[in-house]
Motif scaffolding. Structure first.
Motif, PDB file in Angstrom:
ATOM      1  N   LEU A 140      67.255  19.460 -40.447  1.00  0.00           N
ATOM      2  CA  LEU A 140      66.685  19.279 -39.831  1.00  0.00           C
ATOM      3  C   LEU A 140      65.538  19.285 -39.517  1.00  0.00           C
ATOM      4  N   GLU A 141      65.314  20.341 -38.999  1.00  0.00           N
ATOM      5  CA  GLU A 141      64.337  20.637 -38.269  1.00  0.00           C
ATOM      6  C   GLU A 141      63.503  21.571 -39.390  1.00  0.00           C
ATOM      7  N   SER A 142      63.485  21.605 -40.234  1.00  0.00           N
ATOM      8  CA  SER A 142      62.049  20.966 -41.484  1.00  0.00           C
ATOM      9  C   SER A 142      62.888  20.654 -42.638  1.00  0.00           C
ATOM     10  N   CYS A 143      62.803  19.638 -42.810  1.00  0.00           N
ATOM     11  CA  CYS A 143      63.310  18.650 -43.236  1.00  0.00           C
ATOM     12  C   CYS A 143      63.083  18.767 -44.893  1.00  0.00           C
ATOM     13  N   THR A 144      64.316  19.476 -45.638  1.00  0.00           N
ATOM     14  CA  THR A 144      64.643  19.230 -46.923  1.00  0.00           C
ATOM     15  C   THR A 144      65.445  18.643 -47.503  1.00  0.00           C
ATOM     16  N   MET A 145      66.193  17.223 -47.479  1.00  0.00           N
ATOM     17  CA  MET A 145      67.024  16.542 -47.494  1.00  0.00           C
ATOM     18  C   MET A 145      66.996  16.424 -48.809  1.00  0.00           C
ATOM     19  N   CYS A 146      65.583  15.869 -49.293  1.00  0.00           N
ATOM     20  CA  CYS A 146      65.765  15.446 -51.099  1.00  0.00           C
ATOM     21  C   CYS A 146      64.715  15.792 -51.110  1.00  0.00           C
ATOM     22  N   PRO A 147      64.657  15.801 -52.488  1.00  0.00           N
ATOM     23  CA  PRO A 147      63.378  16.395 -53.835  1.00  0.00           C
ATOM     24  C   PRO A 147      61.725  16.512 -52.842  1.00  0.00           C
ATOM     25  N   SER A 148      61.816  14.958 -52.177  1.00  0.00           N
ATOM     26  CA  SER A 148      60.270  15.506 -51.223  1.00  0.00           C
ATOM     27  C   SER A 148      59.874  16.676 -50.631  1.00  0.00           C
ATOM     28  N   GLU A 149      60.923  16.480 -49.746  1.00  0.00           N
ATOM     29  CA  GLU A 149      60.883  17.643 -49.555  1.00  0.00           C
ATOM     30  C   GLU A 149      59.321  18.380 -48.116  1.00  0.00           C
TER      31      GLU A 149
ATOM     32  N   ASN B 113      60.531  18.489 -38.508  1.00  0.00           N
ATOM     33  CA  ASN B 113      61.285  18.759 -38.019  1.00  0.00           C
ATOM     34  C   ASN B 113      61.617  16.858 -37.467  1.00  0.00           C
ATOM     35  N   ARG B 114      62.550  16.680 -38.259  1.00  0.00           N
ATOM     36  CA  ARG B 114      62.947  15.133 -37.595  1.00  0.00           C
ATOM     37  C   ARG B 114      64.032  15.477 -36.621  1.00  0.00           C
ATOM     38  N   LEU B 115      64.587  16.110 -36.204  1.00  0.00           N
ATOM     39  CA  LEU B 115      65.078  16.597 -34.559  1.00  0.00           C
ATOM     40  C   LEU B 115      64.298  15.769 -33.597  1.00  0.00           C
ATOM     41  N   GLN B 116      62.575  16.390 -34.085  1.00  0.00           N
ATOM     42  CA  GLN B 116      61.767  16.099 -32.620  1.00  0.00           C
ATOM     43  C   GLN B 116      61.442  15.017 -33.208  1.00  0.00           C
ATOM     44  N   GLY B 117      61.346  13.837 -33.404  1.00  0.00           N
ATOM     45  CA  GLY B 117      61.208  12.187 -34.211  1.00  0.00           C
ATOM     46  C   GLY B 117      59.947  12.474 -35.087  1.00  0.00           C
ATOM     47  N   GLU B 118      59.685  13.393 -35.772  1.00  0.00           N
ATOM     48  CA  GLU B 118      58.812  13.496 -37.352  1.00  0.00           C
ATOM     49  C   GLU B 118      58.908  12.683 -37.684  1.00  0.00           C
ATOM     50  N   LEU B 119      58.283  12.629 -38.641  1.00  0.00           N
ATOM     51  CA  LEU B 119      58.218  11.197 -39.694  1.00  0.00           C
ATOM     52  C   LEU B 119      57.712  11.707 -41.064  1.00  0.00           C
ATOM     53  N   GLY B 120      58.597  11.846 -41.879  1.00  0.00           N
ATOM     54  CA  GLY B 120      58.057  11.963 -43.751  1.00  0.00           C
ATOM     55  C   GLY B 120      57.954  11.014 -44.330  1.00  0.00           C
ATOM     56  N   THR B 121      58.595  11.008 -45.553  1.00  0.00           N
ATOM     57  CA  THR B 121      58.060  10.080 -46.464  1.00  0.00           C
ATOM     58  C   THR B 121      59.178   9.234 -46.198  1.00  0.00           C
ATOM     59  N   CYS B 122      60.295   9.257 -46.072  1.00  0.00           N
ATOM     60  CA  CYS B 122      61.315   8.255 -45.490  1.00  0.00           C
ATOM     61  C   CYS B 122      61.289   7.040 -44.718  1.00  0.00           C
ATOM     62  N   TYR B 123      60.299   7.516 -43.296  1.00  0.00           N
ATOM     63  CA  TYR B 123      60.014   6.734 -42.401  1.00  0.00           C
ATOM     64  C   TYR B 123      61.522   7.212 -41.219  1.00  0.00           C
ATOM     65  N   SER B 124      61.775   8.554 -41.233  1.00  0.00           N
ATOM     66  CA  SER B 124      63.161   8.000 -40.340  1.00  0.00           C
ATOM     67  C   SER B 124      63.528   9.529 -39.729  1.00  0.00           C
ATOM     68  N   ARG B 125      64.139   9.269 -38.889  1.00  0.00           N
ATOM     69  CA  ARG B 125      63.966  10.540 -37.391  1.00  0.00           C
ATOM     70  C   ARG B 125      65.921  10.630 -37.978  1.00  0.00           C
ATOM     71  N   ALA B 126      66.034  11.720 -37.191  1.00  0.00           N
ATOM     72  CA  ALA B 126      67.143  12.292 -37.312  1.00  0.00           C
ATOM     73  C   ALA B 126      68.514  11.662 -37.606  1.00  0.00           C
ATOM     74  N   PHE B 127      68.498  10.619 -37.043  1.00  0.00           N
ATOM     75  CA  PHE B 127      70.042   9.559 -36.662  1.00  0.00           C
ATOM     76  C   PHE B 127      69.695   8.743 -37.987  1.00  0.00           C
ATOM     77  N   PRO B 128      70.754   8.278 -38.082  1.00  0.00           N
ATOM     78  CA  PRO B 128      71.217   6.854 -39.172  1.00  0.00           C
ATOM     79  C   PRO B 128      70.464   5.764 -38.687  1.00  0.00           C
ATOM     80  N   ILE B 129      69.898   5.343 -39.651  1.00  0.00           N
ATOM     81  CA  ILE B 129      69.626   3.210 -39.483  1.00  0.00           C
ATOM     82  C   ILE B 129      70.742   2.687 -40.577  1.00  0.00           C
ATOM     83  N   VAL B 130      71.055   2.322 -39.811  1.00  0.00           N
ATOM     84  CA  VAL B 130      72.116   1.163 -40.531  1.00  0.00           C
ATOM     85  C   VAL B 130      72.243  -0.369 -40.196  1.00  0.00           C
TER      86      VAL B 130
END
Length: 328
Positions: free
Chosen positions: A26-35, A39-56
């Motif tokens: 999560l510090e340098s998100c490569t969770m999906c192929p968008s890579e 840093n989602r732990l710091q609240g940065e938003l990537g393609t999915c517009y999501s931070r570190a914790f899940p949105i339910v």
């Protein structure tokens, strides 16, 4: 009773080690192929517009999955908000593409674990993770926490197919049932209609990894699947899903014995009206052609839908978060 794989992983201590190691992604998100490498732990938003914790966005017993998954008490589906795709025809667009608003539904991993346990207590046959890809790491942690507290039903990884092989490897012996989409038979349509690069290439590799983990056979208990792989393919109008290439890849590059769920339920929603080739339902002749292609490539396991399916399976998240599929 067949125990889910994650029970043994928990008892061996490997589950905890895996979660602790994975969290660093999560510090340098490569969770999906968008890579995106934000840093989602710091609240940065990537393609999915999501931070570190899940949105339910919603969770509920759901009866609209394949019968071998829904059973009589339903699949315990958890619908995650936002998405790593941006499909112009997304049927769940109310929660997948209202991205700033859905951030309000962010919860802790501990709360997600409690939701899993609540669905188990409600009698659901399994836990269905719907659109989990962009929250894979926090979901992994939540499953670990829930398993410690007594979760003991199978977990379904119900993804859009745009998954990272390396991330999927973290779920080996955690996920018993994989339920990916295989949306397109070429990369161009993935770019045009889901706004990502290399969809066909990445989805093919991801599904091969799922297959490596659980194989082609479905394991049953009391008439319900408890382990295996089911590939979903939604037929689009004007063959914008390149169905033949998808089915050919499954048969020739993976395994003809894989179970395929061929869906006819497409209807134009979200931004589809802006795309003339997408602005109608699938004709019966188009769907029949897709069925014939399954026969052509020897894909004899799976399910088909009735032609009128496009009038069903229409979620209404705006009107009812607790039961968005009350029309099923």
């Amino acid at each position: 009773m067949i125990k889910p794989s994650y029970i043994q992983l928990l008892e061996s201590g490997e589950f905890e080690r895996r979660v602790n190691s994975a969290w660093k992604i999560l510090e340098s998100c490569t969770m999906c192929p968008s890579e995106c490498k934000v840093n989602r732990l710091q609240g940065e938003l990537g393609t999915c517009y999501s931070r570190a914790f899940p949105i339910v966005s919603s969770f509920t017993p759901h009866f609209g999955e394949e019968p071998v998954l829904s059973g009589v008490r339903g699949a315990g589906n958890i619908f995650f908000g936002n998405c790593n795709l941006n499909c112009v025809y997304c049927q769940n667009y109310e929660i997948s593409q209202n991205r700033r608003r859905e951030l309000e539904h962010e919860i802790s991993c501990e709360k997600l674990a409690d939701i899993m346990l609540e669905l188990q207590k409600a009698g659901c046959h399994n836990i269905g993770l719907v659109s989990p890809t962009h929250f894979a790491i926090p979901i992994l942690k939540a499953i670990f926490i829930a398993a410690q507290k007594g979760l003991q039903i199978p977990i379904i990884y119900n993804s859009n197919g745009y998954d990272s092989v390396e991330t999927l490897k973290l779920f080996e012996d955690v996920i018993d049932i994989y339920l990916p989409d295989f949306k397109y038979g070429n990369n161009d349509y993935g770019k045009d209609y889901s706004k990502v690069d290399g969809y066909f290439s990445h989805a093919g590799k991801a599904i091969r990894e799922m297959y490596r983990q659980v194989g082609n056979a479905l394991s049953y208990e009391d008439g319900l699947v408890v382990r295996g792989l089911i590939i979903r393919h939604l037929v689009l109008p004007n063959d914008l899903s390149e169905t033949e290439q998808v089915l050919k890849y499954i048969a020739e590059e993976i395994d003809k014995d894989i179970h395929v769920s061929l869906m006819s339920q497409y209807y134009p929603t979200n931004k589809a009206a802006k795309y003339i080739l997408l602005n109608r339902t699938v004709r019966e002749s188009e769907y029949n052609k897709a069925i014939a292609l399954m026969e052509k490539y020897g894909l004899h396991n799976g399910w088909i839908q009735e032609p009128e399916s496009s009038t069903n399976y229409r979620p209404e998240f705006e009107n009812s978060r607790k039961n968005p599929f009350n029309n099923i």
